[in-house]
Design a protein around this motif. Structure first.
Motif, PDB file in Angstrom:
ATOM      1  N   HIS A   1      -7.339   2.014   0.083  1.00  0.00           N
ATOM      2  CA  HIS A   1      -6.884   1.205  -1.046  1.00  0.00           C
ATOM      3  C   HIS A   1      -7.803   0.010  -1.242  1.00  0.00           C
ATOM      4  CE1 HIS A   1      -3.255   3.424   0.157  1.00  0.00           C
ATOM      5  NE2 HIS A   1      -2.830   3.260  -1.076  1.00  0.00           N
TER       6      HIS A   1
ATOM      7  N   THR B   1      -8.700   3.288  -5.617  1.00  0.00           N
ATOM      8  CA  THR B   1      -8.400   4.090  -4.427  1.00  0.00           C
ATOM      9  C   THR B   1      -9.526   5.078  -4.151  1.00  0.00           C
ATOM     10  OG1 THR B   1      -7.179   5.703  -5.769  1.00  0.00           O
ATOM     11  CG2 THR B   1      -5.889   3.975  -4.693  1.00  0.00           C
ATOM     12  N   VAL B   2      -9.565   5.526  -2.919  1.00  0.00           N
ATOM     13  CA  VAL B   2     -10.494   6.572  -2.497  1.00  0.00           C
ATOM     14  C   VAL B   2      -9.694   7.633  -1.771  1.00  0.00           C
ATOM     15  CG1 VAL B   2     -12.321   7.140  -0.847  1.00  0.00           C
ATOM     16  CG2 VAL B   2     -12.564   5.150  -2.334  1.00  0.00           C
ATOM     17  N   ARG B   3      -9.918   8.882  -2.139  1.00  0.00           N
ATOM     18  CA  ARG B   3      -9.267   9.999  -1.468  1.00  0.00           C
ATOM     19  C   ARG B   3     -10.265  10.625  -0.506  1.00  0.00           C
ATOM     20  NH1 ARG B   3      -3.869   9.336  -2.383  1.00  0.00           N
ATOM     21  NH2 ARG B   3      -3.560   8.750  -4.555  1.00  0.00           N
TER      22      ARG B   3
ATOM     23  N   CYS C   1     -10.348  -4.268   0.721  1.00  0.00           N
ATOM     24  CA  CYS C   1     -10.105  -2.844   0.968  1.00  0.00           C
ATOM     25  C   CYS C   1      -9.376  -2.660   2.293  1.00  0.00           C
ATOM     26  CB  CYS C   1     -11.405  -2.047   0.949  1.00  0.00           C
ATOM     27  SG  CYS C   1     -12.596  -2.476   2.216  1.00  0.00           S
TER      28      CYS C   1
ATOM     29  N   THR D   1      -4.402   7.598   7.088  1.00  0.00           N
ATOM     30  CA  THR D   1      -4.089   8.527   6.004  1.00  0.00           C
ATOM     31  C   THR D   1      -5.381   8.880   5.271  1.00  0.00           C
ATOM     32  OG1 THR D   1      -3.758   6.882   4.254  1.00  0.00           O
ATOM     33  CG2 THR D   1      -1.881   7.340   5.727  1.00  0.00           C
ATOM     34  N   GLU D   2      -5.267   9.715   4.251  1.00  0.00           N
ATOM     35  CA  GLU D   2      -6.438  10.148   3.501  1.00  0.00           C
ATOM     36  C   GLU D   2      -6.822   9.183   2.388  1.00  0.00           C
ATOM     37  OE1 GLU D   2      -2.814  11.649   1.378  1.00  0.00           O
ATOM     38  OE2 GLU D   2      -3.495  11.406   3.454  1.00  0.00           O
ATOM     39  N   THR D   3      -6.106   8.059   2.239  1.00  0.00           N
ATOM     40  CA  THR D   3      -6.346   7.140   1.125  1.00  0.00           C
ATOM     41  C   THR D   3      -6.850   5.787   1.600  1.00  0.00           C
ATOM     42  OG1 THR D   3      -4.530   8.198  -0.093  1.00  0.00           O
ATOM     43  CG2 THR D   3      -5.338   6.102  -0.928  1.00  0.00           C
TER      44      THR D   3
ATOM     45  N   TYR E   1     -19.143   5.346  -1.690  1.00  0.00           N
ATOM     46  CA  TYR E   1     -18.427   5.545  -2.946  1.00  0.00           C
ATOM     47  C   TYR E   1     -18.822   4.475  -3.948  1.00  0.00           C
ATOM     48  CZ  TYR E   1     -15.262   8.552  -0.240  1.00  0.00           C
ATOM     49  OH  TYR E   1     -14.736   9.533   0.568  1.00  0.00           O
TER      50      TYR E   1
ATOM     51  N   GLU F   1      -9.882   5.778  -9.513  1.00  0.00           N
ATOM     52  CA  GLU F   1     -10.382   6.621  -8.429  1.00  0.00           C
ATOM     53  C   GLU F   1     -11.887   6.410  -8.245  1.00  0.00           C
ATOM     54  OE1 GLU F   1      -9.778   9.459  -5.370  1.00  0.00           O
ATOM     55  OE2 GLU F   1      -8.309   8.489  -6.677  1.00  0.00           O
TER      56      GLU F   1
ATOM     57  N   SER G   1      -8.230   0.574   5.020  1.00  0.00           N
ATOM     58  CA  SER G   1      -8.232   1.983   5.413  1.00  0.00           C
ATOM     59  C   SER G   1      -7.220   2.188   6.531  1.00  0.00           C
ATOM     60  CB  SER G   1      -9.626   2.428   5.856  1.00  0.00           C
ATOM     61  OG  SER G   1     -10.013   1.772   7.052  1.00  0.00           O
TER      62      SER G   1
ATOM     63  N   ARG H   1       0.816  -1.202   0.000  1.00  0.00           N
ATOM     64  CA  ARG H   1       0.000   0.000   0.000  1.00  0.00           C
ATOM     65  C   ARG H   1       0.857   1.262   0.000  1.00  0.00           C
ATOM     66  NH1 ARG H   1       0.594   2.983   3.423  1.00  0.00           N
ATOM     67  NH2 ARG H   1      -1.077   4.301   2.637  1.00  0.00           N
TER      68      ARG H   1
END
Length: 455
Positions: free
Chosen positions: A269, A318-320, A260, A265-267, A353, A362, A262, A239
């Motif tokens: 995966h 990914t998710v921001r 997934c 951080t802001e991401t 999302y 994204e 989490s 990651r």
């Protein structure tokens, strides 16, 4: 005490303490061909707990609000049933089991130390303390096994397969390295030990069938997937290499094709579990495939550590997030016949999302749900904490950090017992340790009777 005083929860919504998704979120529903349409989110709050139903992208229904006890830091719902397990900061050594539709308490159990986590499926209920694990038969809450002197587990890290047919339990086999103990909670025996990581474990999760286990270490740079019960390494995902992160949750999709992760951080995966077929590459050779083969050949002459890096898979999607440093949990679910990523964050919101299962990339935010009314977020500034808690190391989990000395339980308790019936000094189990009748809920489709299955 206030959640925002703790290092794990900077700048959080002051009503939010913990959150968990039910087992239906990552399981294919028998009632809906489209997959899991019975996803629910459980949230522990300062005033009690809330249960939400996530059946549509633009709809979040609060189906129950429990106010039996305040400051709930563990709340776990059994699939879509009426059974919910709750642990409060005021009595962190006591587990309460409620039938929330009837508004009644099924039972409560007290333990020798603070409860750090609870896991359950239709066959077993597992309670994890810092150095011991208790395994109950969920149908009558009888204590079946006590695993004493387990390696120090400050975060209460453990995972239980939602497939009650195998009921595999995974927990740290060491406090200093990333060793995983796989335990058969049905047959009450150790299955195998997996040497997963060099550093201590930070996250564990099974897929729906209990045939795969994903793990991450405290470094958070590599996520590995193993076959269960053999313990063979199947996949290895990287990651990131730039910095260590704290992985807060891992979750498989219902079909186990995606995983997934989490972190703080802001991401977020999302990795795809697929084996690359050499025959396909030969049929349609490409420049990237050619270069890949060159790297594979060259890696045989490189040090093992470098060689391993070349074989790492990157994130498929990914998710921001619009936040950094906040605790959150994620889950992959089918909602309205499409794959979605759900992220419940300590800022007091549930984010939904869209996930493209073909091309990845994204992910797009399609909905943001508030878990609390705006008025609940306002707390008097002069409100003093109800408990005086000294600062704790940032590396500990939220549950370990906030667990307070226990108030003596109201119910009479007996000394505990071991598997062979002998009393154990210091172990506290309530007098109703053996329920005379099975736990019965209204909807027989939502909960056992599982049937007379042999253990």
């Amino acid at each position: 005490m206030e959640p925002q005083d703790l290092p794990d929860f900077p700048e959080v919504d002051r009503g939010f303490i913990c959150a968990s998704f039910n087992q239906d979120t990552t399981q294919k529903s028998r009632h809906h061909q489209s997959g899991s349409e019975r996803s629910s989110l459980s949230v522990g709050t300062k005033t009690g707990y809330r249960l939400f139903s996530v059946t549509a992208v633009d709809k979040l229904d609060c189906i129950h609000e429990g106010v039996e006890c305040p400051d709930v830091y563990i709340v776990e719902r059994l699939f879509s049933s009426s059974l919910v397990v709750v642990v409060s900061l005021s009595m962190p050594r006591r587990m309460n089991v409620y039938h929330f539709k009837k508004g009644t308490e099924i039972c409560n159990y007290s333990y020798s130390n603070n409860i750090l986590s609870v896991r359950l499926n239709r066959q077993r209920l597992v309670v994890c303390l810092e150095e011991s694990i208790y395994i109950h038969n969920i149908k009558d809450m009888k204590l079946l096994k006590t695993l004493l002197n387990t390696p120090t587990n400050l975060s209460g890290l453990c995972a239980l397969s939602v497939n009650h047919g195998n009921s595999y339990l995974a927990y740290p086999g060491s406090a200093t390295i990333g060793e995983i103990t796989i335990y058969d909670a049905n047959n009450l025996s150790t299955v195998t030990l997996i040497q997963a990581h060099d550093s201590p474990l930070a996250a564990l999760t099974f897929n729906t069938s209990g045939t795969k286990l994903a793990s991450a270490s405290e470094k958070g740079t590599v996520i590995r997937v193993f076959s269960i019960p053999e313990g063979q390494r199947l996949f290895e995902f990287r990651r990131g290499m730039k910095r260590y992160v704290s992985i807060s949750s891992l979750s498989f999709s219902a079909d186990a094709q995606f995983l997934c992760a989490s972190s703080n951080t802001e991401t977020v995966h999302i990795f795809k579990l697929e084996q690359h077929s050499p025959s396909q590459e030969e049929e349609s050779p490409t420049w990237s495939a050619y270069v890949g083969k060159m790297f594979t050949a060259a890696s045989t002459y490189l040090p093992a550590q470098v060689s391993d890096m070349m074989h790492q898979d990157r994130a498929f999607a990914t998710v921001r997030l619009n936040m950094f440093g906040l605790k959150n949990i994620c889950a992959l679910a089918m909602i309205q016949k499409l794959p979605r990523l759900l992220v419940a964050s300590s800022d007091g919101f549930l984010y939904v999302y869209n996930v493209d299962p073909q091309d990845g990339g994204e992910c797009v935010l399609v909905q943001k749900h508030r878990l609390f009314d705006s008025s609940e977020e306002q707390v008097e500034e002069n409100e003093e904490p109800t408990q005086d808690v000294s600062p704790q190391p940032a590396g500990q989990s939220y549950a370990a950090t906030v667990a307070l000395p226990s108030t003596p339980p109201s119910s009479t308790t007996l000394m505990g017992y071991s598997e062979d019936g002998g009393a154990l000094k210091g172990e506290v189990i309530p007098e109703h340790e053996f329920a005379e009748s099975p736990i019965c809920l209204d909807d027989e489709n939502e909960f056992p009777p599982v049937g007379n299955q042999s253990n």
